[in-house]
Scaffold this active site. Structure first.
Site, PDB file in Angstrom:
ATOM      1  N   TYR A 109     -18.184  -2.610  -6.480  1.00 16.54           N
ATOM      2  CA  TYR A 109     -17.032  -3.472  -6.000  1.00 16.54           C
ATOM      3  C   TYR A 109     -17.655  -4.826  -5.740  1.00 16.54           C
ATOM      4  O   TYR A 109     -18.606  -4.970  -5.356  1.00 16.54           O
ATOM      5  CB  TYR A 109     -16.381  -3.215  -4.818  1.00 16.54           C
ATOM      6  N   GLU A 198     -11.143 -10.294  -8.190  1.00 16.33           N
ATOM      7  CA  GLU A 198     -11.739  -9.097  -7.401  1.00 16.33           C
ATOM      8  C   GLU A 198     -12.253  -8.014  -8.861  1.00 16.33           C
ATOM      9  O   GLU A 198     -11.470  -8.088  -9.883  1.00 16.33           O
ATOM     10  CB  GLU A 198     -10.781  -8.230  -6.885  1.00 16.33           C
TER      11      GLU A 198
END
Ligand code: GDP
Ligand code: MN
Length: 390
Positions: A109, A198
């Site tokens: 992530y 993101e």
């Protein structure tokens, strides 16, 4: 404003952030053509909606032949996809992204955002990607690392990239590619005035390259005027219809789940009114700030919005006349009620400049408006009119 994954990935590609080869398709035939052009043995067909969690919801399909790609696109386009982020009605799938499939060795992530509490940009990284980051943050906060960027430096300092790479557990040989990826992310955010970028997951492929497998970009609406090219990417099909109508009418409106429609002047007073409704055991249907100049036109627009929401069982109007005069507001309300009277009880609390004249106008109008002087009493009455405490 949010971008679709395919739009975000086009920005990434321009800025040097590696993404899989692929293209958007709006029909099964287009999807087939993209797959044939890409070639290879594995493809991914991904529903383009403004919500995450598509994988779990069946919106990301791995395909092993171009004809499977066509079938996957056919199964997705024209449907509504419901994910844990999409809301109960789901979002319409009008396009799919067809990509060359990647062989995944590891999933990470990585995000970059405007960090309001630290007043700078911060990177957030976790060695566990492809999972809900909110869950990781709650259950294993130690797995996330937040690295603030010093505001005065241009680009991304080397130490920031090293901390992030260390936390992700990347080997030394990957560092140059990672540093370039980080720089590309940073450049993407600056170039678009994004508030959040993101990548979940960022992957390490079996063949050892880093690739942004997913992409989410949220743009700052207040900076959109500087980016007409980005503003043109807006997909209104992904927005709440009531919120869109409100935006067109210049109303500050946020749809909520409750049954008491609220019309208030001033954002702070609107929040306080919603709190009071909750306190009295009710549930607001919306946040609505009609602004300091609540003209008859805007009030009428607001009433149209209330009428189009089938959940609404009472309307609470709370106006504090500071600069605006309550008698003018009352006239606006009367005009609006004549044009678009809600089929539910309307409770009005007017206070401030020329409030008495305003209330008199309301009572003389012969319209079914309940005028109540106190805010607490008005909220209580609205809750009762909507069917009582739930
Ligand atoms: P999201 O569920 O909306 O966040 O969509 P993602 O783009 O993150 O895709 C969901 C999941 O699908 C990823 O976490 C991967 O596990 C899987 N996936 C997506 N693309 C590929 C691919 O090219 N190859 C493989 N093996 N899995 C993929
Ligand atoms: Mn994802």
């Amino acid at each position: 404003m949010n971008l679709h994954e395919y739009q975000a990935k086009a920005i990434f590609a321009r800025m040097g952030v590696p993404v899989p080869d692929g293209a958007v398709a709006r029909s099964p035939e287009e999807a087939l053509a993209v797959a044939e052009k890409l070639g290879g043995a594995l493809w991914v067909v991904k529903a383009q909606i403004h919500a995450g969690g598509r994988g779990k919801a069946g919106g990301v399909k791995l395909c092993h032949s171009p004809s499977e790609v066509r079938a996957a696109a056919k199964a997705l386009i024209g449907t509504r996809l419901k994910t844990h982020q999409s809301g109960p009605e789901g979002l319409p799938v009008q396009a799919v992204l067809v990509e060359a499939g990647s062989a995944i060795a590891r999933e990470f992530y990585l995000s970059l955002l405007v960090d309001r509490s630290r007043e700078c940009l911060s990177f957030i990284a976790s060695p566990e990607g492809g999972v809900e980051i909110e869950t990781v943050a709650e259950e294993h906060p130690e797995r996330l690392v937040t690295v603030p960027l010093p505001p005065a430096t241009a680009g991304v300092p080397g130490y920031v990239a090293r901390i992030l790479a260390g936390r992700l557990g990347l080997t030394r040989d990957l560092f140059p590619a990672f540093e370039q990826l980080i720089a590309g992310l940073h450049a993407s955010l600056l170039a678009t005035d994004a508030s959040l970028i993101e990548i979940n997951p960022l992957i390490l492929t079996e063949s050892g390259s880093l690739v942004a497998l997913d992409a989410k970009v949220s743009l700052d609406d207040n900076a959109l005027f500087r980016h007409p090219d980005l503003a043109a990417l807006e997909d209104s099909s992904q927005k709440n219809p009531a919120e869109e109508e409100a935006e067109r009418a210049g109303l500050n409106y946020v749809a909520l789940d409750g049954d008491i429609a609220c019309m208030v002047n001033g954002a702070g007073l609107a929040m306080a009114t919603m709190d009071l409704i909750q306190l009295k055991g009710g549930h607001p249907a919306n946040f609505l700030d009609v602004g300091g100049d609540a003209t008859a036109g805007r009030v009428t627009e607001a009433f149209h919005l209330f009428r189009s929401n089938p959940k609404v069982r009472a309307v609470l109007v709370n106006i504090f006349g500071g600069i605006v005069r309550c008698d003018l507001i009352a006239e606006g309300l009367i005009t609006a009620m004549r044009e678009a009277a809600p089929q539910v009880p309307v409770i009005v609390r007017l206070e401030g400049t020329r409030a008495e004249e305003g209330r008199r106008l309301l009572s003389q109008s012969g319209l079914p408006i309940e005028s109540i002087a106190g805010l607490a009493e008005a909220a209580e009455r609205a809750v009762e009119a909507a069917g009582g405490v739930s």
